[in-house]
Scaffold this motif. Structure first.
Motif, PDB file in Angstrom:
ATOM      1  N   PRO A 324     -54.973  50.129  38.127  1.00  0.00           N
ATOM      2  CA  PRO A 324     -54.912  48.671  38.248  1.00  0.00           C
ATOM      3  C   PRO A 324     -55.374  48.216  39.629  1.00  0.00           C
ATOM      4  O   PRO A 324     -55.331  48.981  40.596  1.00  0.00           O
ATOM      5  N   ASP A 325     -55.821  46.959  39.721  1.00  0.00           N
ATOM      6  CA  ASP A 325     -56.134  46.429  41.043  1.00  0.00           C
ATOM      7  C   ASP A 325     -54.916  45.771  41.685  1.00  0.00           C
ATOM      8  O   ASP A 325     -54.905  45.515  42.881  1.00  0.00           O
ATOM      9  N   LEU A 326     -53.863  45.524  40.887  1.00  0.00           N
ATOM     10  CA  LEU A 326     -52.652  44.888  41.406  1.00  0.00           C
ATOM     11  C   LEU A 326     -51.448  45.344  40.607  1.00  0.00           C
ATOM     12  O   LEU A 326     -51.486  45.388  39.370  1.00  0.00           O
ATOM     13  N   VAL A 327     -50.375  45.682  41.305  1.00  0.00           N
ATOM     14  CA  VAL A 327     -49.079  45.964  40.687  1.00  0.00           C
ATOM     15  C   VAL A 327     -48.070  44.991  41.271  1.00  0.00           C
ATOM     16  O   VAL A 327     -47.941  44.877  42.493  1.00  0.00           O
ATOM     17  N   VAL A 328     -47.369  44.280  40.401  1.00  0.00           N
ATOM     18  CA  VAL A 328     -46.390  43.284  40.841  1.00  0.00           C
ATOM     19  C   VAL A 328     -44.989  43.773  40.510  1.00  0.00           C
ATOM     20  O   VAL A 328     -44.730  44.274  39.405  1.00  0.00           O
ATOM     21  N   LEU A 329     -44.087  43.644  41.476  1.00  0.00           N
ATOM     22  CA  LEU A 329     -42.689  44.010  41.269  1.00  0.00           C
ATOM     23  C   LEU A 329     -41.922  42.771  40.842  1.00  0.00           C
ATOM     24  O   LEU A 329     -41.896  41.766  41.549  1.00  0.00           O
ATOM     25  N   GLY A 330     -41.287  42.840  39.656  1.00  0.00           N
ATOM     26  CA  GLY A 330     -40.522  41.710  39.140  1.00  0.00           C
ATOM     27  C   GLY A 330     -39.211  42.176  38.545  1.00  0.00           C
ATOM     28  O   GLY A 330     -38.793  43.319  38.718  1.00  0.00           O
ATOM     29  N   GLY A 331     -38.558  41.289  37.813  1.00  0.00           N
ATOM     30  CA  GLY A 331     -37.231  41.586  37.282  1.00  0.00           C
ATOM     31  C   GLY A 331     -36.170  41.398  38.350  1.00  0.00           C
ATOM     32  O   GLY A 331     -36.446  40.962  39.474  1.00  0.00           O
ATOM     33  N   GLY A 332     -34.928  41.717  38.001  1.00  0.00           N
ATOM     34  CA  GLY A 332     -33.818  41.494  38.926  1.00  0.00           C
ATOM     35  C   GLY A 332     -33.986  42.195  40.251  1.00  0.00           C
ATOM     36  O   GLY A 332     -33.758  41.615  41.321  1.00  0.00           O
ATOM     37  N   ILE A 333     -34.402  43.467  40.226  1.00  0.00           N
ATOM     38  CA  ILE A 333     -34.615  44.203  41.479  1.00  0.00           C
ATOM     39  C   ILE A 333     -35.896  43.739  42.152  1.00  0.00           C
ATOM     40  O   ILE A 333     -35.993  43.705  43.385  1.00  0.00           O
ATOM     41  N   GLY A 334     -36.872  43.344  41.369  1.00  0.00           N
ATOM     42  CA  GLY A 334     -38.098  42.808  41.943  1.00  0.00           C
ATOM     43  C   GLY A 334     -37.871  41.566  42.778  1.00  0.00           C
ATOM     44  O   GLY A 334     -38.673  41.248  43.666  1.00  0.00           O
ATOM     45  N   HIS A 335     -36.779  40.842  42.518  1.00  0.00           N
ATOM     46  CA  HIS A 335     -36.458  39.671  43.334  1.00  0.00           C
ATOM     47  C   HIS A 335     -36.158  40.056  44.787  1.00  0.00           C
ATOM     48  O   HIS A 335     -36.188  39.202  45.674  1.00  0.00           O
ATOM     49  N   SER A 336     -35.858  41.331  44.991  1.00  0.00           N
ATOM     50  CA  SER A 336     -35.595  41.821  46.349  1.00  0.00           C
ATOM     51  C   SER A 336     -36.780  42.610  46.888  1.00  0.00           C
ATOM     52  O   SER A 336     -36.626  43.498  47.730  1.00  0.00           O
ATOM     53  N   ALA A 337     -37.966  42.273  46.409  1.00  0.00           N
ATOM     54  CA  ALA A 337     -39.168  43.004  46.833  1.00  0.00           C
ATOM     55  C   ALA A 337     -39.402  42.917  48.334  1.00  0.00           C
ATOM     56  O   ALA A 337     -40.058  43.790  48.911  1.00  0.00           O
ATOM     57  N   VAL A 358     -49.907  46.092  46.028  1.00  0.00           N
ATOM     58  CA  VAL A 358     -48.555  45.925  45.486  1.00  0.00           C
ATOM     59  C   VAL A 358     -47.980  44.646  46.061  1.00  0.00           C
ATOM     60  O   VAL A 358     -48.004  44.437  47.280  1.00  0.00           O
ATOM     61  N   ALA A 359     -47.481  43.773  45.202  1.00  0.00           N
ATOM     62  CA  ALA A 359     -46.989  42.470  45.641  1.00  0.00           C
ATOM     63  C   ALA A 359     -45.724  42.109  44.880  1.00  0.00           C
ATOM     64  O   ALA A 359     -45.385  42.717  43.860  1.00  0.00           O
ATOM     65  N   ALA A 360     -45.028  41.110  45.384  1.00  0.00           N
ATOM     66  CA  ALA A 360     -43.831  40.596  44.722  1.00  0.00           C
ATOM     67  C   ALA A 360     -44.217  39.517  43.716  1.00  0.00           C
ATOM     68  O   ALA A 360     -45.199  38.795  43.892  1.00  0.00           O
ATOM     69  N   SER A 361     -43.440  39.406  42.664  1.00  0.00           N
ATOM     70  CA  SER A 361     -43.631  38.322  41.699  1.00  0.00           C
ATOM     71  C   SER A 361     -43.456  36.975  42.391  1.00  0.00           C
ATOM     72  O   SER A 361     -42.573  36.806  43.243  1.00  0.00           O
ATOM     73  N   THR A 362     -44.305  36.020  42.032  1.00  0.00           N
ATOM     74  CA  THR A 362     -44.145  34.660  42.569  1.00  0.00           C
ATOM     75  C   THR A 362     -43.408  33.759  41.591  1.00  0.00           C
ATOM     76  O   THR A 362     -43.011  32.656  41.968  1.00  0.00           O
ATOM     77  N   LEU A 363     -43.212  34.213  40.358  1.00  0.00           N
ATOM     78  CA  LEU A 363     -42.549  33.379  39.347  1.00  0.00           C
ATOM     79  C   LEU A 363     -41.071  33.690  39.205  1.00  0.00           C
ATOM     80  O   LEU A 363     -40.328  32.912  38.609  1.00  0.00           O
ATOM     81  N   GLY A 364     -40.640  34.830  39.728  1.00  0.00           N
ATOM     82  CA  GLY A 364     -39.228  35.173  39.678  1.00  0.00           C
ATOM     83  C   GLY A 364     -38.689  35.193  38.262  1.00  0.00           C
ATOM     84  O   GLY A 364     -39.281  35.757  37.342  1.00  0.00           O
TER      85      GLY A 364
END
Length: 396
Positions: A324-337, A358-364
């Protein structure tokens, strides 16, 4: 063979041509914003009379409306046309273990009503009833006529089996795999209802209106009570042969006490277990551990550091398969990215030469809801167009 088919292929007829012109113009107005008849004629290569006829038909059907005027420095003032967003509505539903979220959007994608309630149902039947009651209450208070809502999409943990009409792999929602639950929701809502995996919808939502926009191949990791993944390739969800693509929580992973799964190593319970191993006590949740890490608690900091390293291994494994060109961390733990990204990026450099951003979710917490609305709106726009009347007196 029908009069419109030759050797299995459709042939030209005036009604099909008019319909194609109308769909083309409506799509351009939806993607490019308000435009005049002359602008649409230049863009499409259609004649001005053909454009005028198609717009008249769409306006009579309630699908487009006048949206102001354009006054050039030279030349005549021109009427601008735009899609009528009130021609139909779509409903998005996110069923989570702790919360139920519902949103109603017009055809432009503008959310006109939204609500969220605690999911206190302990069995599947009351949970299905809660979905119906919450959605109906939202619609009732929105001022939107129920008859104009044409499609609903629900996001749920697990994989929906269309043939068996049940959800598989939703272990965190007791009884959720029972057949007929979503038929019960469809009947209660009185709407067509499509069912999709929540991580897939979160990926699509993040791609549509979040940090994933423009990615060629985008991966969303949903890390919380469980572990899931959504994949968007060239703007389309990749779900595999049976809908199970992205169920990486089941990936076998060696542990100190024998074979385990990736979910057992990375999800919320693993964060709590690591914190206890480093000395934290009391009634803990993963959120408690991350909150303590922000306050500098040494045991919590160690647990979060370990979580980051394990997530880096997860990203490395995913990257080796999907690139992938981007991996986003989301979900409950992703909120603490914010606490995880430094470790994930650093560990990734030592694990693999394939290193996506690698980036944090912007939509939470709204990622699933946005994805549900995106799919519901795609269907709703098609349904509204196909249902329009076909006035025989309008000719191109």
């Amino acid at each position: 063979m029908t009069s419109n088919d030759v050797g299995g292929e459709q042939i030209w007829n005036p009604q099909r041509l008019r319909s194609g012109n109308e769909r083309l113009l409506l799509g351009l107005l939806r993607s490019g914003g308000p435009a005049s008849r002359a602008q649409l004629a230049r863009t499409t290569g259609l004649s001005k009379p053909t454009v005028s006829s198609a717009l008249a038909s769409l306006e009579q059907a309630g699908l487009v409306r006048e949206a102001g005027v354009h006054t050039p420095e030279r030349g005549r003032t021109a009427v601008l046309y735009a899609p009528d967003p009130t021609a139909g509505y779509a409903l998005g539903i996110d069923i989570g273990r702790a919360w139920l979220r519902v949103a109603l959007a017009d055809l432009d994608g503008t959310v006109v009503a939204r609500t969220e309630v605690r999911n206190q149902a302990r069995t599947s039947g009351p949970m299905a009833d809660l979905v119906v009651a919450t959605a109906r209450e939202l619609v009732g208070s929105s001022g939107v006529a129920p008859a104009t809502i044409v499609q609903a999409v629900v996001g749920t943990p697990g994989v929906y089996d269309e043939e068996l009409r049940r959800v598989r792999f939703a272990g965190n929602l007791p009884g959720w795999g029972r057949p007929g639950l979503f038929d019960r929701m469809r009947e209660g809502l009185g709407l067509p209802l499509a069912v999709h995996n929540d991580a897939n919808l979160a990926a699509l939502g993040e791609y549509t209106v979040g940090v994933g926009a423009g990615s060629r191949l985008f991966v969303y990791l949903m890390i919380g009570t469980g572990l899931g993944m959504g994949v968007v390739s060239e703007g389309r969800l990749f779900t595999g042969a049976h809908g199970g693509a992205g169920e990486i929580g089941f990936m076998p992973w060696p542990g100190r006490q024998g074979p385990g799964t990736l979910e057992g190593l990375v999800a919320g319970d693993a964060v709590v277990a690591a914190a206890r191993e480093h000395g934290m006590t009391g009634d803990l949740s993963a959120k408690d551990v991350f909150d303590a890490a922000r306050s500098g608690d040494p045991a919590a900091v160690e647990a979060v550091e370990l979580e980051g390293e394990r997530l880096a291994h997860t990203v490395a494994a995913v990257s080796a398969v999907l690139d992938p060109d981007l991996v986003v961390l989301g979900g409950g733990i992703g909120h603490s990215a914010d606490l995880l990204l430094r470790t994930v990026r650093s560990a990734l450099r030592s694990l693999t030469p394939i290193r996506p951003r690698v980036a944090a979710s912007t939509l939470g917490e709204d990622a699933v809801l946005h994805g549900a609305l995106a799919i519901a709106l795609d269907t709703a726009r098609d349904v509204v167009f196909e249902r329009r009347p076909h006035p025989g007196r309008l000719h191109s």
